[in-house]
Design an enzyme around this catalytic site. Structure first.
Site, short mmCIF file in Angstrom:
data_model
loop_
_atom_site.label_atom_id
_atom_site.label_comp_id
_atom_site.label_asym_id
_atom_site.label_seq_id
_atom_site.Cartn_x
_atom_site.Cartn_y
_atom_site.Cartn_z
N ASP A 1 35.51 31.91 47.39
CA ASP A 1 35.51 30.97 46.12
C ASP A 1 33.84 30.71 45.93
O ASP A 1 33.08 30.45 47.05
CB ASP A 1 36.06 29.68 46.31
CG ASP A 1 37.78 29.38 46.19
OD1 ASP A 1 38.12 30.73 45.53
OD2 ASP A 1 38.47 29.39 46.62
N ARG B 1 43.54 22.39 44.27
CA ARG B 1 42.80 22.46 45.85
C ARG B 1 41.88 21.87 45.85
O ARG B 1 40.59 21.75 44.66
CB ARG B 1 42.28 24.43 45.22
CG ARG B 1 41.37 25.12 46.18
CD ARG B 1 40.78 26.46 45.40
NE ARG B 1 39.46 26.83 45.02
CZ ARG B 1 39.31 27.28 44.12
NH1 ARG B 1 39.83 28.18 43.92
NH2 ARG B 1 37.86 26.74 43.79
N HIS C 1 37.89 37.62 45.95
CA HIS C 1 36.76 37.09 45.82
C HIS C 1 36.56 35.95 46.37
O HIS C 1 37.63 35.86 47.49
CB HIS C 1 36.42 36.24 44.37
CG HIS C 1 37.80 35.04 44.41
ND1 HIS C 1 39.03 35.60 44.38
CD2 HIS C 1 37.75 33.51 44.17
CE1 HIS C 1 40.33 34.59 43.29
NE2 HIS C 1 39.00 33.08 44.33
N HIS D 1 40.45 37.15 48.82
CA HIS D 1 41.47 36.88 48.53
C HIS D 1 41.65 36.62 47.44
O HIS D 1 40.81 37.13 46.34
CB HIS D 1 42.33 35.13 48.66
CG HIS D 1 41.13 34.16 47.86
ND1 HIS D 1 40.45 33.00 48.40
CD2 HIS D 1 41.64 33.23 47.10
CE1 HIS D 1 39.59 32.99 47.67
NE2 HIS D 1 40.38 32.02 46.69
C1 SIN Z 1 42.30 30.68 44.42
O1 SIN Z 1 42.34 29.94 45.16
O2 SIN Z 1 41.55 31.87 43.75
C2 SIN Z 1 43.82 30.91 43.64
C3 SIN Z 1 44.30 31.64 44.67
C4 SIN Z 1 46.02 31.56 44.95
O3 SIN Z 1 46.04 30.57 43.68
O4 SIN Z 1 47.19 32.34 45.25
#
Ligand code: SIN
Length: 276
Positions: free
Chosen positions: A99, A261, A97, A246
């Site tokens: 974000d 994050r 995806h 990612h």
């Molecule tokens: C995410 O931001 O989608 C999570 C990525 C992760 O935990 O590695």
């Protein structure tokens, strides 16, 4: 500052830099590397929450996740917590995806600071370059996709986690160009993902499903345009939500992983790429 590409197509590790104490020339070098490599890895960073947020603010206004706007979690609204307990069956972001692409103005970058990694290894994050995913298509298929619009619906992602909205709660939905132009490098990228995109507008549903499934499968299975980041405690990874997608990997049953994050809002809605 030492910049080591991870692959020629995506990712770089940046050493000898302290994100809590950047001068303007180090920031300019990071900004340049971000646009060139799309995913940046900074190891051994000791950041307070404010320092993490201040690093994000160097790039723009911080995004507030829709789950916080909905009152699902009121703690520090600009921080999104990625906390996976040893007995977890799901973790955040396990499918490919970009974000919260369902936002009217999606975040242009995300900056994840992982402070606890599973002691037995695992918990890597994979990235794929979506400029390259588009560039490798035949020109006939590129022309078919350019000018199309895709619908993104945040409830698709919530359903993947078994979450349904309560009365009065809403989650964003938005339509974006399927092939936007990156505002900084002028290149087209493929902007659709299985976590948020419901369909391509203006064509039949089966055609939309067929196209999206094929495009997702190719990006997900083409290692030439991917990189995989192995975390160590106190690593910051910053990625461009326009030029990459990612996915997190939950392969560490019995161990915990913790990160926080922040995401940075883009300045405008994605704009359609136009052939000249
Ligand atoms: C995410 O931001 O989608 C999570 C990525 C992760 O935990 O590695």
């Amino acid at each position: 500052m030492d910049i080591l590409p991870i692959t020629p197509t995506i990712g770089a590790e940046i050493n000898e830099v302290d994100l809590a104490a950047l001068d303007s020339s180090s920031f300019a070098a990071i900004e340049h590397a971000f646009l060139k490599h799309h995913v940046l890895v900074f190891r051994d960073q000791i950041l307070t929450r404010d320092q993490h947020k201040n690093f994000g603010r160097l790039f723009g206004e911080l995004h507030i996740h829709p789950s916080k706007r909905n009152g699902m979690n009121q703690e520090d609204p600009e921080l999104f917590i990625v906390n996976t307990e040893p007995d977890a069956k799901l973790t955040n972001g396990e499918a490919w995806h970009s974000d919260v692409s369902c936002e009217e103005i999606p975040p242009m970058a995300s900056i994840l600071y992982v402070t606890r990694c599973p002691e037995n290894g695992g918990g890597d994050t994979m990235f794929v370059n979506m400029h390259a995913a588009f560039a490798e298509l035949s020109s006939g298929l590129q022309q078919l996709l350019i000018g199309k619009t895709a619908h993104h619906d945040g409830e698709i992602d919530l359903r993947n986690y078994g979450i349904s909205l309560r009365d009065g709660q809403t989650y964003p939905k938005a339509s974006h160009p399927l092939i936007p132009v990156h505002p900084k490098n002028g290149k087209p990228y493929l902007f659709a993902n299985g976590s948020f995109t419901s369909h391509i507008e203006g064509i039949s549903r089966w055609e939309s499903d067929m196209l999206l499934k094929g495009l997702y499968q190719r990006a997900a299975t083409n290692p030439r345009i991917q990189c995989r980041i192995k975390w160590t405690p106190n690593t910051v990874v910053m990625w461009d939500n326009r030029s990459v997608q990612h996915r997190a990997i939950l392969d560490y049953a019995g161990f915990a992983r913790y990160g926080e994050r922040v995401s940075v809002l883009d300045r405008e809605r994605p704009r359609a790429f136009q052939l000249t």
